[in-house]
Design an enzyme around this catalytic site. Structure first.
Site, mmCIF file in Angstrom:
data_model
loop_
_atom_site.group_PDB
_atom_site.id
_atom_site.type_symbol
_atom_site.label_atom_id
_atom_site.label_comp_id
_atom_site.label_asym_id
_atom_site.label_seq_id
_atom_site.Cartn_x
_atom_site.Cartn_y
_atom_site.Cartn_z
ATOM 1 N N LYS A 15 -4.038 2.841 -5.922
ATOM 2 C CA LYS A 15 -4.019 3.441 -7.258
ATOM 3 C C LYS A 15 -3.331 2.493 -8.262
ATOM 4 C CE LYS A 15 -4.068 8.215 -5.500
ATOM 5 N NZ LYS A 15 -3.325 9.496 -5.404
ATOM 6 N N TYR A 55 -12.902 13.698 -7.269
ATOM 7 C CA TYR A 55 -12.076 14.784 -6.731
ATOM 8 C C TYR A 55 -12.856 16.088 -6.584
ATOM 9 C CZ TYR A 55 -7.941 11.911 -6.425
ATOM 10 O OH TYR A 55 -7.049 10.940 -6.046
ATOM 11 N N ARG A 120 -4.866 7.853 7.345
ATOM 12 C CA ARG A 120 -4.008 8.923 6.797
ATOM 13 C C ARG A 120 -2.608 8.862 7.421
ATOM 14 N NH1 ARG A 120 -5.514 12.060 2.223
ATOM 15 N NH2 ARG A 120 -3.999 13.573 2.947
ATOM 16 N N ASN A 157 1.645 8.164 -5.924
ATOM 17 C CA ASN A 157 1.835 7.946 -4.488
ATOM 18 C C ASN A 157 1.050 6.741 -3.959
ATOM 19 O OD1 ASN A 157 -0.671 9.069 -4.660
ATOM 20 N ND2 ASN A 157 -0.183 10.937 -3.532
ATOM 21 N N HIS A 160 -5.048 6.419 -2.515
ATOM 22 C CA HIS A 160 -5.937 7.507 -2.108
ATOM 23 C C HIS A 160 -6.513 7.140 -0.760
ATOM 24 C CE1 HIS A 160 -9.100 10.420 -1.759
ATOM 25 N NE2 HIS A 160 -9.891 9.419 -1.415
ATOM 26 N N GLU A 171 -17.273 10.269 -0.259
ATOM 27 C CA GLU A 171 -16.536 9.397 -1.182
ATOM 28 C C GLU A 171 -17.037 7.948 -1.163
ATOM 29 O OE1 GLU A 171 -12.277 11.797 -1.120
ATOM 30 O OE2 GLU A 171 -12.425 9.872 -0.109
HETATM 31 P P1 ADP Z 1 -3.978 13.209 -0.955
HETATM 32 O O1 ADP Z 1 -4.102 12.064 -1.926
HETATM 33 O O2 ADP Z 1 -2.757 13.075 -0.084
HETATM 34 O O3 ADP Z 1 -5.232 13.467 -0.164
HETATM 35 P P2 ADP Z 1 -4.656 15.582 -2.497
HETATM 36 O O4 ADP Z 1 -6.103 15.321 -2.181
HETATM 37 O O5 ADP Z 1 -4.132 16.925 -2.151
HETATM 38 O O6 ADP Z 1 -3.689 14.505 -1.834
HETATM 39 O O7 ADP Z 1 -4.392 15.335 -4.062
HETATM 40 C C1 ADP Z 1 -4.950 14.217 -4.711
HETATM 41 C C2 ADP Z 1 -3.915 13.523 -5.558
HETATM 42 O O8 ADP Z 1 -3.535 14.374 -6.645
HETATM 43 C C3 ADP Z 1 -2.595 13.207 -4.865
HETATM 44 O O9 ADP Z 1 -2.648 12.003 -4.135
HETATM 45 C C4 ADP Z 1 -1.624 13.135 -6.028
HETATM 46 O O10 ADP Z 1 -1.671 11.889 -6.706
HETATM 47 C C5 ADP Z 1 -2.171 14.198 -6.973
HETATM 48 N N1 ADP Z 1 -1.555 15.535 -6.817
HETATM 49 C C6 ADP Z 1 -1.781 16.427 -5.829
HETATM 50 N N2 ADP Z 1 -1.093 17.574 -6.031
HETATM 51 C C7 ADP Z 1 -0.424 17.423 -7.190
HETATM 52 C C8 ADP Z 1 0.467 18.251 -7.960
HETATM 53 N N3 ADP Z 1 0.765 19.488 -7.574
HETATM 54 N N4 ADP Z 1 0.996 17.745 -9.098
HETATM 55 C C9 ADP Z 1 0.665 16.506 -9.517
HETATM 56 N N5 ADP Z 1 -0.160 15.677 -8.845
HETATM 57 C C10 ADP Z 1 -0.703 16.110 -7.699
HETATM 58 MG MG MG Z 2 -7.085 14.200 -0.760
#
Ligand code: ADP
Ligand code: MG
Length: 202
Positions: A15, A55, A120, A157, A160, A171
């Site tokens: 990211k 998403y 993951r 974080n 992705h 994806e």
């Molecule tokens: P991951 O990336 O671990 O698969 P998710 O698919 O649940 O996580 O969410 C996608 C991305 O959205 C996360 O990596 C994070 O950057 C962001 N995100 C998820 N939940 C939240 C939240 N409650 N508040 C702000 N950002 C969030």
């Molecule tokens: Mg995800």
């Protein structure tokens, strides 16, 4: 042959914060050293439309992302900003569009045994605050649901990574043309996957 786990592929995106933190090499190293093989790579600034589409590829994602946020607050004895998972997710989508299109990202496809799960595991939990040490999100960043929500932004974080094989299958074509994914062999695949391990001196 097509369904042997060694042919599994997964999407990884470094990211904008990962690129800004100059962690590209460090992140690639962590996936590469497991034996996974890089079969596609590009650098681009995604559009907001690409991010929204990405998403929403999985219709159940919104509910899951909202529930995950709410349960993380409850587990820490804190109060979630809303108790409606879809309401939480709607605001996450708005924040994600801004975050993910804010600068260059690196999109990659990794291939190899249980690629989705292994990637993951190395990446760690969504919230860096609670991600385990040894994972990329646990080792290199510290963001939290609380800080992201206080400032109405996405959790930073670094990465992705596809959450399941089904997610990866949707994806990968969203980010790569078929011809951008390369088929090639590397020698260590024999050691990882051949049914008979051949170590005879030559
Ligand atoms: P991951 O990336 O671990 O698969 P998710 O698919 O649940 O996580 O969410 C996608 C991305 O959205 C996360 O990596 C994070 O950057 C962001 N995100 C998820 N939940 C939240 C939240 N409650 N508040 C702000 N950002 C969030
Ligand atoms: Mg995800």
């Amino acid at each position: 042959m097509a369904h042997h786990p060694k042919h599994e592929r997964t999407l990884v995106i470094i990211k904008p914060d990962g690129v800004q933190r100059t962690l590209i090499g460090e992140i690639i190293k962590r996936y590469e050293r497991t034996g996974l093989k890089l079969v596609g790579l590009k650098m681009l600034v995604p559009t907001e439309e690409m991010i929204e589409e990405h998403y929403l590829l999985d219709p159940s994602w919104k509910k899951k992302v909202g529930e995950k946020a709410i349960s993380s607050y409850l587990k820490k004895g804190e109060k979630p900003p809303s108790t409606d998972p879809v309401e939480v997710a709607d605001s996450v989508v708005v924040s994600l569009k801004k975050y993910m299109s804010s600068g260059p990202v690196i999109a990659m496809v990794w291939e190899g045994g249980h690629a989705v799960e292994v990637v993951r595991k190395i990446t760690g939990d969504t919230e860096p605050r609670s991600a385990t040490i040894g994972t990329i999100r646990g080792d290199f960043v510290l963001d939290s649901y609380q800080m992201a929500d206080t400032d109405t932004r996405a959790i930073r974080n670094l990465i992705h990574a596809s959450g399941s094989i089904a997610e990866a299958e949707k994806e990968i074509p969203h980010w790569f043309l078929k011809k951008e994914l390369l088929n090639y062999r590397v020698p260590h695949e024999a050691t990882l996957y051949e049914p008979v391990l051949d170590t005879a001196p030559r």
